[in-house]
Design an enzyme around this catalytic site. Structure first.
Site, short mmCIF file in Angstrom:
data_model
loop_
_atom_site.label_atom_id
_atom_site.label_comp_id
_atom_site.label_asym_id
_atom_site.label_seq_id
_atom_site.Cartn_x
_atom_site.Cartn_y
_atom_site.Cartn_z
N LYS A 36 3.37 26.08 10.27
CA LYS A 36 2.11 26.38 9.44
C LYS A 36 1.05 26.95 10.84
O LYS A 36 0.48 28.13 10.67
CB LYS A 36 1.06 25.32 8.95
N ARG A 131 -5.74 11.95 0.29
CA ARG A 131 -5.27 13.50 0.64
C ARG A 131 -4.24 13.26 -0.43
O ARG A 131 -4.01 12.51 -1.09
CB ARG A 131 -4.50 13.88 1.77
C1 LIG Z 1 0.31 19.60 8.97
C2 LIG Z 1 1.39 18.81 8.30
C3 LIG Z 1 1.97 18.42 9.52
C4 LIG Z 1 1.95 18.61 10.17
O1 LIG Z 1 0.93 18.05 11.23
P1 LIG Z 1 1.08 17.73 12.63
O2 LIG Z 1 -0.49 17.21 13.28
O3 LIG Z 1 0.53 18.97 13.16
O4 LIG Z 1 2.05 17.49 13.44
C5 LIG Z 1 3.02 17.18 8.51
N1 LIG Z 1 2.82 17.40 7.25
C6 LIG Z 1 1.84 17.25 6.37
C7 LIG Z 1 2.12 16.78 4.51
C8 LIG Z 1 1.58 18.65 6.95
O5 LIG Z 1 0.38 18.85 6.30
#
Ligand SMILES: *Cc1c(COP(=O)(O)O)cnc(C)c1O
Length: 371
Positions: A36, A131
């Site tokens: 993302k 969350r």
């Molecule tokens: C963005 C996200 C991740 C990845 O997080 P990082 O800190 O970039 O490793 C993993 N799981 C979910 C649900 C996320 O929204």
């Protein structure tokens, strides 16, 4: 070369991926590469795949669709709960999605029936970060409902910590997740092949050498791209911290007074930095601003200091560094700054290491189930 631009070293990203994959593989954990932050750019996504991630994950269906359009056939997960308005697209483009609402899963089930497909899901469990996640007390009933839905395959559980309240993944909450999996398997007599324990903030728990329990997948973005553990921004040993940097161009460079003059509105006074008694500084302006990047998340090369950013001007104190108009200045970025820069249409991307990436061998070790 055009500026501003993100300089992306695919070899360094590959190195970070294969280092993390090897480390986690030894503990029975597969890595899903989170795409993302770079909007699913196919060059970076492919570098992740070449270096051994088991699957790709993104929170936006648009990014998953664009990776599909670029010809990537790897497993892909949508890691934000699907919007009801997007379920058809989710079933069409993603193999699996992370879910917390029965209305959404029912709609996914209908969409999957329509498309003559099965859609895999993980149920996200709330472990305290507040969350996304089903509350543990509601989990059993939720699983009962989900298992009655046609064309939905419940593959396991997932959790996400560290993203809203800064709750650290640790021995206690990770064991809680493993216990939930075992209890459900025992009560309901079915196997959960995927237990996705979290994101880059889980690496501290991994390094602490705690019991891994049933966790067999992590979803990693920040650790791969920036070489840092997400909660405290600590560098991860053996990873590159500079796989991606931001380059901006100097458009003004003058000796200027440290103090502004004229009638100054009260609200702006706090924003004027004190310069420790200096009356003038060497001040440069870089053509980039808060529209392109989170200025708080920029670290310039040693000797330079960011003083202020407006939407399109970044003011820096260049100290004793000599800069000319047209010179380029390079910055390290936080994850937030990186995401905004990747999303700005004014910031170009330049890649290095693509050739070396193609030549290198793929890792051969088998990987456990991937989310
Ligand atoms: C963005 C996200 C991740 C990845 O997080 P990082 O800190 O970039 O490793 C993993 N799981 C979910 C649900 C996320 O929204």
């Amino acid at each position: 070369m055009s500026a501003p631009r993100l300089e992306i070293d695919l070899n360094k990203i590959r190195h970070n991926v294969s280092t993390l994959v090897t480390l986690l593989d030894a503990k029975g954990i597969s890595v899903s590469g989170v795409t993302k932050a770079f909007l699913g750019d196919p060059l970076i996504a492919n570098a992740m795949l070449e270096a051994g991630v088991a699957s790709l994950s993104d929170s936006r269906i648009e990014n998953i669709e664009s990776m599909r359009q670029s010809g990537i056939t790897a497993r892909m997960s949508l890691i934000r709960s699907p919007m009801l308005s997007q379920v058809e697209r989710v079933v069409a483009a993603a193999d699996l999605s992370l879910n917390t609402e029965i209305e959404v899963i029912s709609a996914l089930s209908n969409a999957a029936l329509n498309q003559g497909k099965n859609h895999e899901i993980l149920l996200m469990v709330e472990l305290g970060d507040l969350r996304e996640g089903v509350l543990p007390v509601d989990l059993k009933e939720m699983i009962h409902k989900v298992r009655n839905l046609p064309n939905i395959k419940l593959m396991g559980l997932g959790a996400n910590l560290g993203c809203r309240s800064g709750v650290c993944p640790d021995k206690r909450n990770m064991a809680e997740l493993s216990d939930m999996v075992e209890q459900i398997e025992c009560d309901k007599r079915f196997h959960m092949p995927i237990v996705s324990g979290g994101n880059s903030s889980n690496l501290k728990w991994i390094f602490a050498g705690e019991e891994i329990g049933r966790i067999n997948n992590l979803r990693l973005g920040e650790a791969i791209l920036l070489g840092r553990e997400a909660l405290r921004q600590k560098p991860i040993p053996g990873l590159y911290l500079d796989a991606i940097s931001l380059v901006g161009e100097v458009i003004e460079n003058k000796i200027k007074p440290t103090k502004p003059w004229g009638t100054i509105v009260q609200s702006a006074l706090d924003a004027i930095p004190s310069m420790g008694g200096q009356t003038t500084i060497q001040q440069a302006i870089i053509a980039i601003g808060s529209q392109d990047v989170d200025p708080e998340g920029l670290t310039p090369s040693p000797g330079l200091k960011v003083l202020h950013a407006s939407s399109d001007h970044l003011v820096i104190n260049t100290g004793v560094t000599t800069l000319a108009i047209g010179d380029e200045v390079s910055f390290q970025l936080t994850y937030g700054a990186l995401v905004r820069a990747m999303s700005s249409p004014y910031v170009a991307r330049s890649f290095s290491g693509a050739e070396a990436m193609k030549r290198s061998a793929k890792p051969s070790s088998p990987l456990p189930a991937a989310a």
